[in-house]
Design a protein around this motif. Structure first.
Motif, PDB file in Angstrom:
ATOM      1  N   PHE A  46       0.823  -1.206   0.000  1.00 16.18           N
ATOM      2  CA  PHE A  46       0.000   0.000   0.000  1.00 16.18           C
ATOM      3  C   PHE A  46       0.859   1.259   0.000  1.00 16.18           C
ATOM      4  N   MET A  47       1.950   1.251   0.766  1.00 15.74           N
ATOM      5  CA  MET A  47       2.822   2.418   0.799  1.00 15.74           C
ATOM      6  C   MET A  47       3.492   2.635  -0.561  1.00 15.74           C
ATOM      7  N   THR A  48       3.819   1.556  -1.235  1.00 13.85           N
ATOM      8  CA  THR A  48       4.367   1.697  -2.591  1.00 13.85           C
ATOM      9  C   THR A  48       3.336   2.316  -3.518  1.00 13.85           C
ATOM     10  N   PHE A  49       2.083   1.867  -3.402  1.00 16.44           N
ATOM     11  CA  PHE A  49       0.990   2.435  -4.201  1.00 16.44           C
ATOM     12  C   PHE A  49       0.837   3.940  -3.931  1.00 16.44           C
ATOM     13  N   CYS A  50       1.002   4.354  -2.675  1.00 14.20           N
ATOM     14  CA  CYS A  50       0.779   5.752  -2.291  1.00 14.20           C
ATOM     15  C   CYS A  50       1.909   6.682  -2.715  1.00 14.20           C
ATOM     16  N   GLU A  51       3.007   6.128  -3.180  1.00 17.14           N
ATOM     17  CA  GLU A  51       4.110   6.983  -3.622  1.00 17.14           C
ATOM     18  C   GLU A  51       3.679   7.905  -4.764  1.00 17.14           C
ATOM     19  N   GLN A  52       2.697   7.488  -5.547  1.00 13.54           N
ATOM     20  CA  GLN A  52       2.215   8.319  -6.665  1.00 13.54           C
ATOM     21  C   GLN A  52       1.663   9.657  -6.187  1.00 13.54           C
ATOM     22  N   TYR A  53       1.164   9.698  -4.953  1.00  9.98           N
ATOM     23  CA  TYR A  53       0.604  10.931  -4.416  1.00  9.98           C
ATOM     24  C   TYR A  53       1.693  11.917  -3.975  1.00  9.98           C
ATOM     25  N   ILE A  54       2.877  11.413  -3.744  1.00 11.06           N
ATOM     26  CA  ILE A  54       3.975  12.239  -3.235  1.00 11.06           C
ATOM     27  C   ILE A  54       4.853  12.756  -4.368  1.00 11.06           C
ATOM     28  N   ILE A  55       5.066  11.913  -5.353  1.00 11.40           N
ATOM     29  CA  ILE A  55       5.972  12.245  -6.455  1.00 11.40           C
ATOM     30  C   ILE A  55       5.283  13.223  -7.417  1.00 11.40           C
ATOM     31  N   GLY A  56       6.025  14.224  -7.866  1.00  4.63           N
ATOM     32  CA  GLY A  56       5.476  15.177  -8.837  1.00  4.63           C
ATOM     33  C   GLY A  56       5.245  16.543  -8.230  1.00  4.63           C
ATOM     34  N   GLU A  57       4.873  17.506  -9.088  1.00  2.00           N
ATOM     35  CA  GLU A  57       4.678  18.873  -8.644  1.00  2.00           C
ATOM     36  C   GLU A  57       3.545  18.965  -7.633  1.00  2.00           C
TER      37      GLU A  57
END
Length: 350
Positions: free
Chosen positions: A196-207
């Motif tokens: 789940f934490m790997t999945f949530c990385e998308q919310y952190i990465i990027g502008e």
């Protein structure tokens, strides 16, 4: 000095009516015109940015931003133009940095020095921060993770352990099974904490990427209370009660929540408490004037003495709508005129 008020919109997006405008824009334009002020709408186009800037600088005493940043191809260019206009003396309703300060989810972390936000609230701007802290947070209590982007509950997750931790454990093992419920539609998924934490990385990465980590408040089932604010005055209250089904915690219409519109007098206790904190909120979030139209969402909790208290869950001021109460346009126009008068008087004294 010109008395023209410019309303900024952008073409396209799901928030537009048949005339191409947001349904709540033209009522404000017409209300200002009826009160003797010139008002018009300009559609922001990044390719015409310089021409728009020059026109507004010459013609307007104030602008009102009615653009959902998600509908902009280049949010930075728009905000930079607004800052430049404010520097030229055009009154920003609101200032772009107020839009960012009040609208970003990490406003909650900045407000931990008030009684409105639990102390164990965290913002994660990097995957490393998230990996370090979240297993510890989840070991203490059930959590809610909120992404900074999006809306309608997408990327807002209620996270709980499937099985209790070992006694005295201070961190959840990465292979632990967790139950994840998304606010978008209250659907449930089961994962290992690691996956789940790997999945949530998308919310952190990027502008502008980040995740906010807060304790889950069980009394959300009693409803979320949204104050619609006109500067420092609450003008409407929406009580948003999640669907009456097991595990439902979302207060979005899409998820089946029921909305009730109340006069502010019915929530006098909450309003008095929030009003006392407004000067500190304003100071903490940059010292800018309070936004013209903005919202603050609260969830009921219980203090150590068993009394009700209200926890701030989110604020928004980027483009708050009032399409269900268009009769407010006249009151909003009066507030715009009062604000312009304050601005002009301050400039004269200076």
């Amino acid at each position: 000095m010109s008395k023209k008020v410019i309303f900024f919109e952008v073409k396209g997006g799901s928030d537009k009516g048949p005339d191409g405008h947001r349904p709540d824009t033209m009522p404000m334009v017409h209300a200002l015109q009826e009160k003797g002020y010139e008002a018009e709408v300009i559609f922001f186009d990044v390719e015409k940015r310089d021409d728009i800037f020059e026109y507004v600088k010459q013609q307007a005493v104030a602008y009102v931003s009615r653009i959902n940043p998600g509908n902009l191809e280049d949010e930075t260019q728009y905000f930079d133009m607004l800052r430049a206009l404010c520097e030229e003396g055009v009154l920003g309703l609101p200032h772009p940095d107020a839009m960012i300060g009040y609208g970003s989810k990490d406003a909650l972390v900045h407000l931990k020095n008030t009684s409105l936000v639990p102390e164990d609230t965290y913002a994660y701007y990097t995957v490393i921060e998230f990996s370090h802290q979240f297993p510890k947070s989840l070991a203490r209590n059930e959590r809610v993770l909120k992404q900074n982007r999006g809306s309608t509950g997408e990327g807002i997750w209620r996270v709980s352990l499937v099985s209790p931790l070992a006694e005295h454990a201070t961190e959840v093992p990465l292979n632990a099974q967790i139950k994840c419920t998304e606010a978008k539609d209250n659907h449930i998924e089961y994962h290992t904490l690691s996956d789940f934490m790997t999945f949530c990385e998308q919310y952190i990465i990027g502008e502008n990427g980040m995740l906010i980590d807060m304790p889950f408040l069980p009394r959300i089932t009693e409803g979320e209370i949204r104050l619609l604010m006109l500067r420092d005055t609450p003008i409407n209250v929406v009580h948003k009660k999640p669907a009456d089904t097991k595990d439902a915690f979302s207060a979005t219409l899409f998820s089946g929540a029921h909305y009730r519109y109340d006069p502010p007098v019915l929530w006098d206790g909450l309003i008095q408490s929030f009003s006392k904190d407004l000067p500190l909120i304003q100071q903490t979030l940059g010292g800018y004037d309070l936004p013209l139209l903005w919202t603050a969402d609260f969830i009921l909790d219980t203090d150590e003495e068993g009394q009700d208290k209200y926890v701030l869950g989110e604020m928004n001021c980027s483009c708050v709508g009032f399409t269900s109460h268009l009769s407010l346009a006249s009151q909003i126009a009066d507030t715009i005129i009062e604000w312009i008068t304050e601005h002009e008087n301050a400039a004269t004294l200076a």
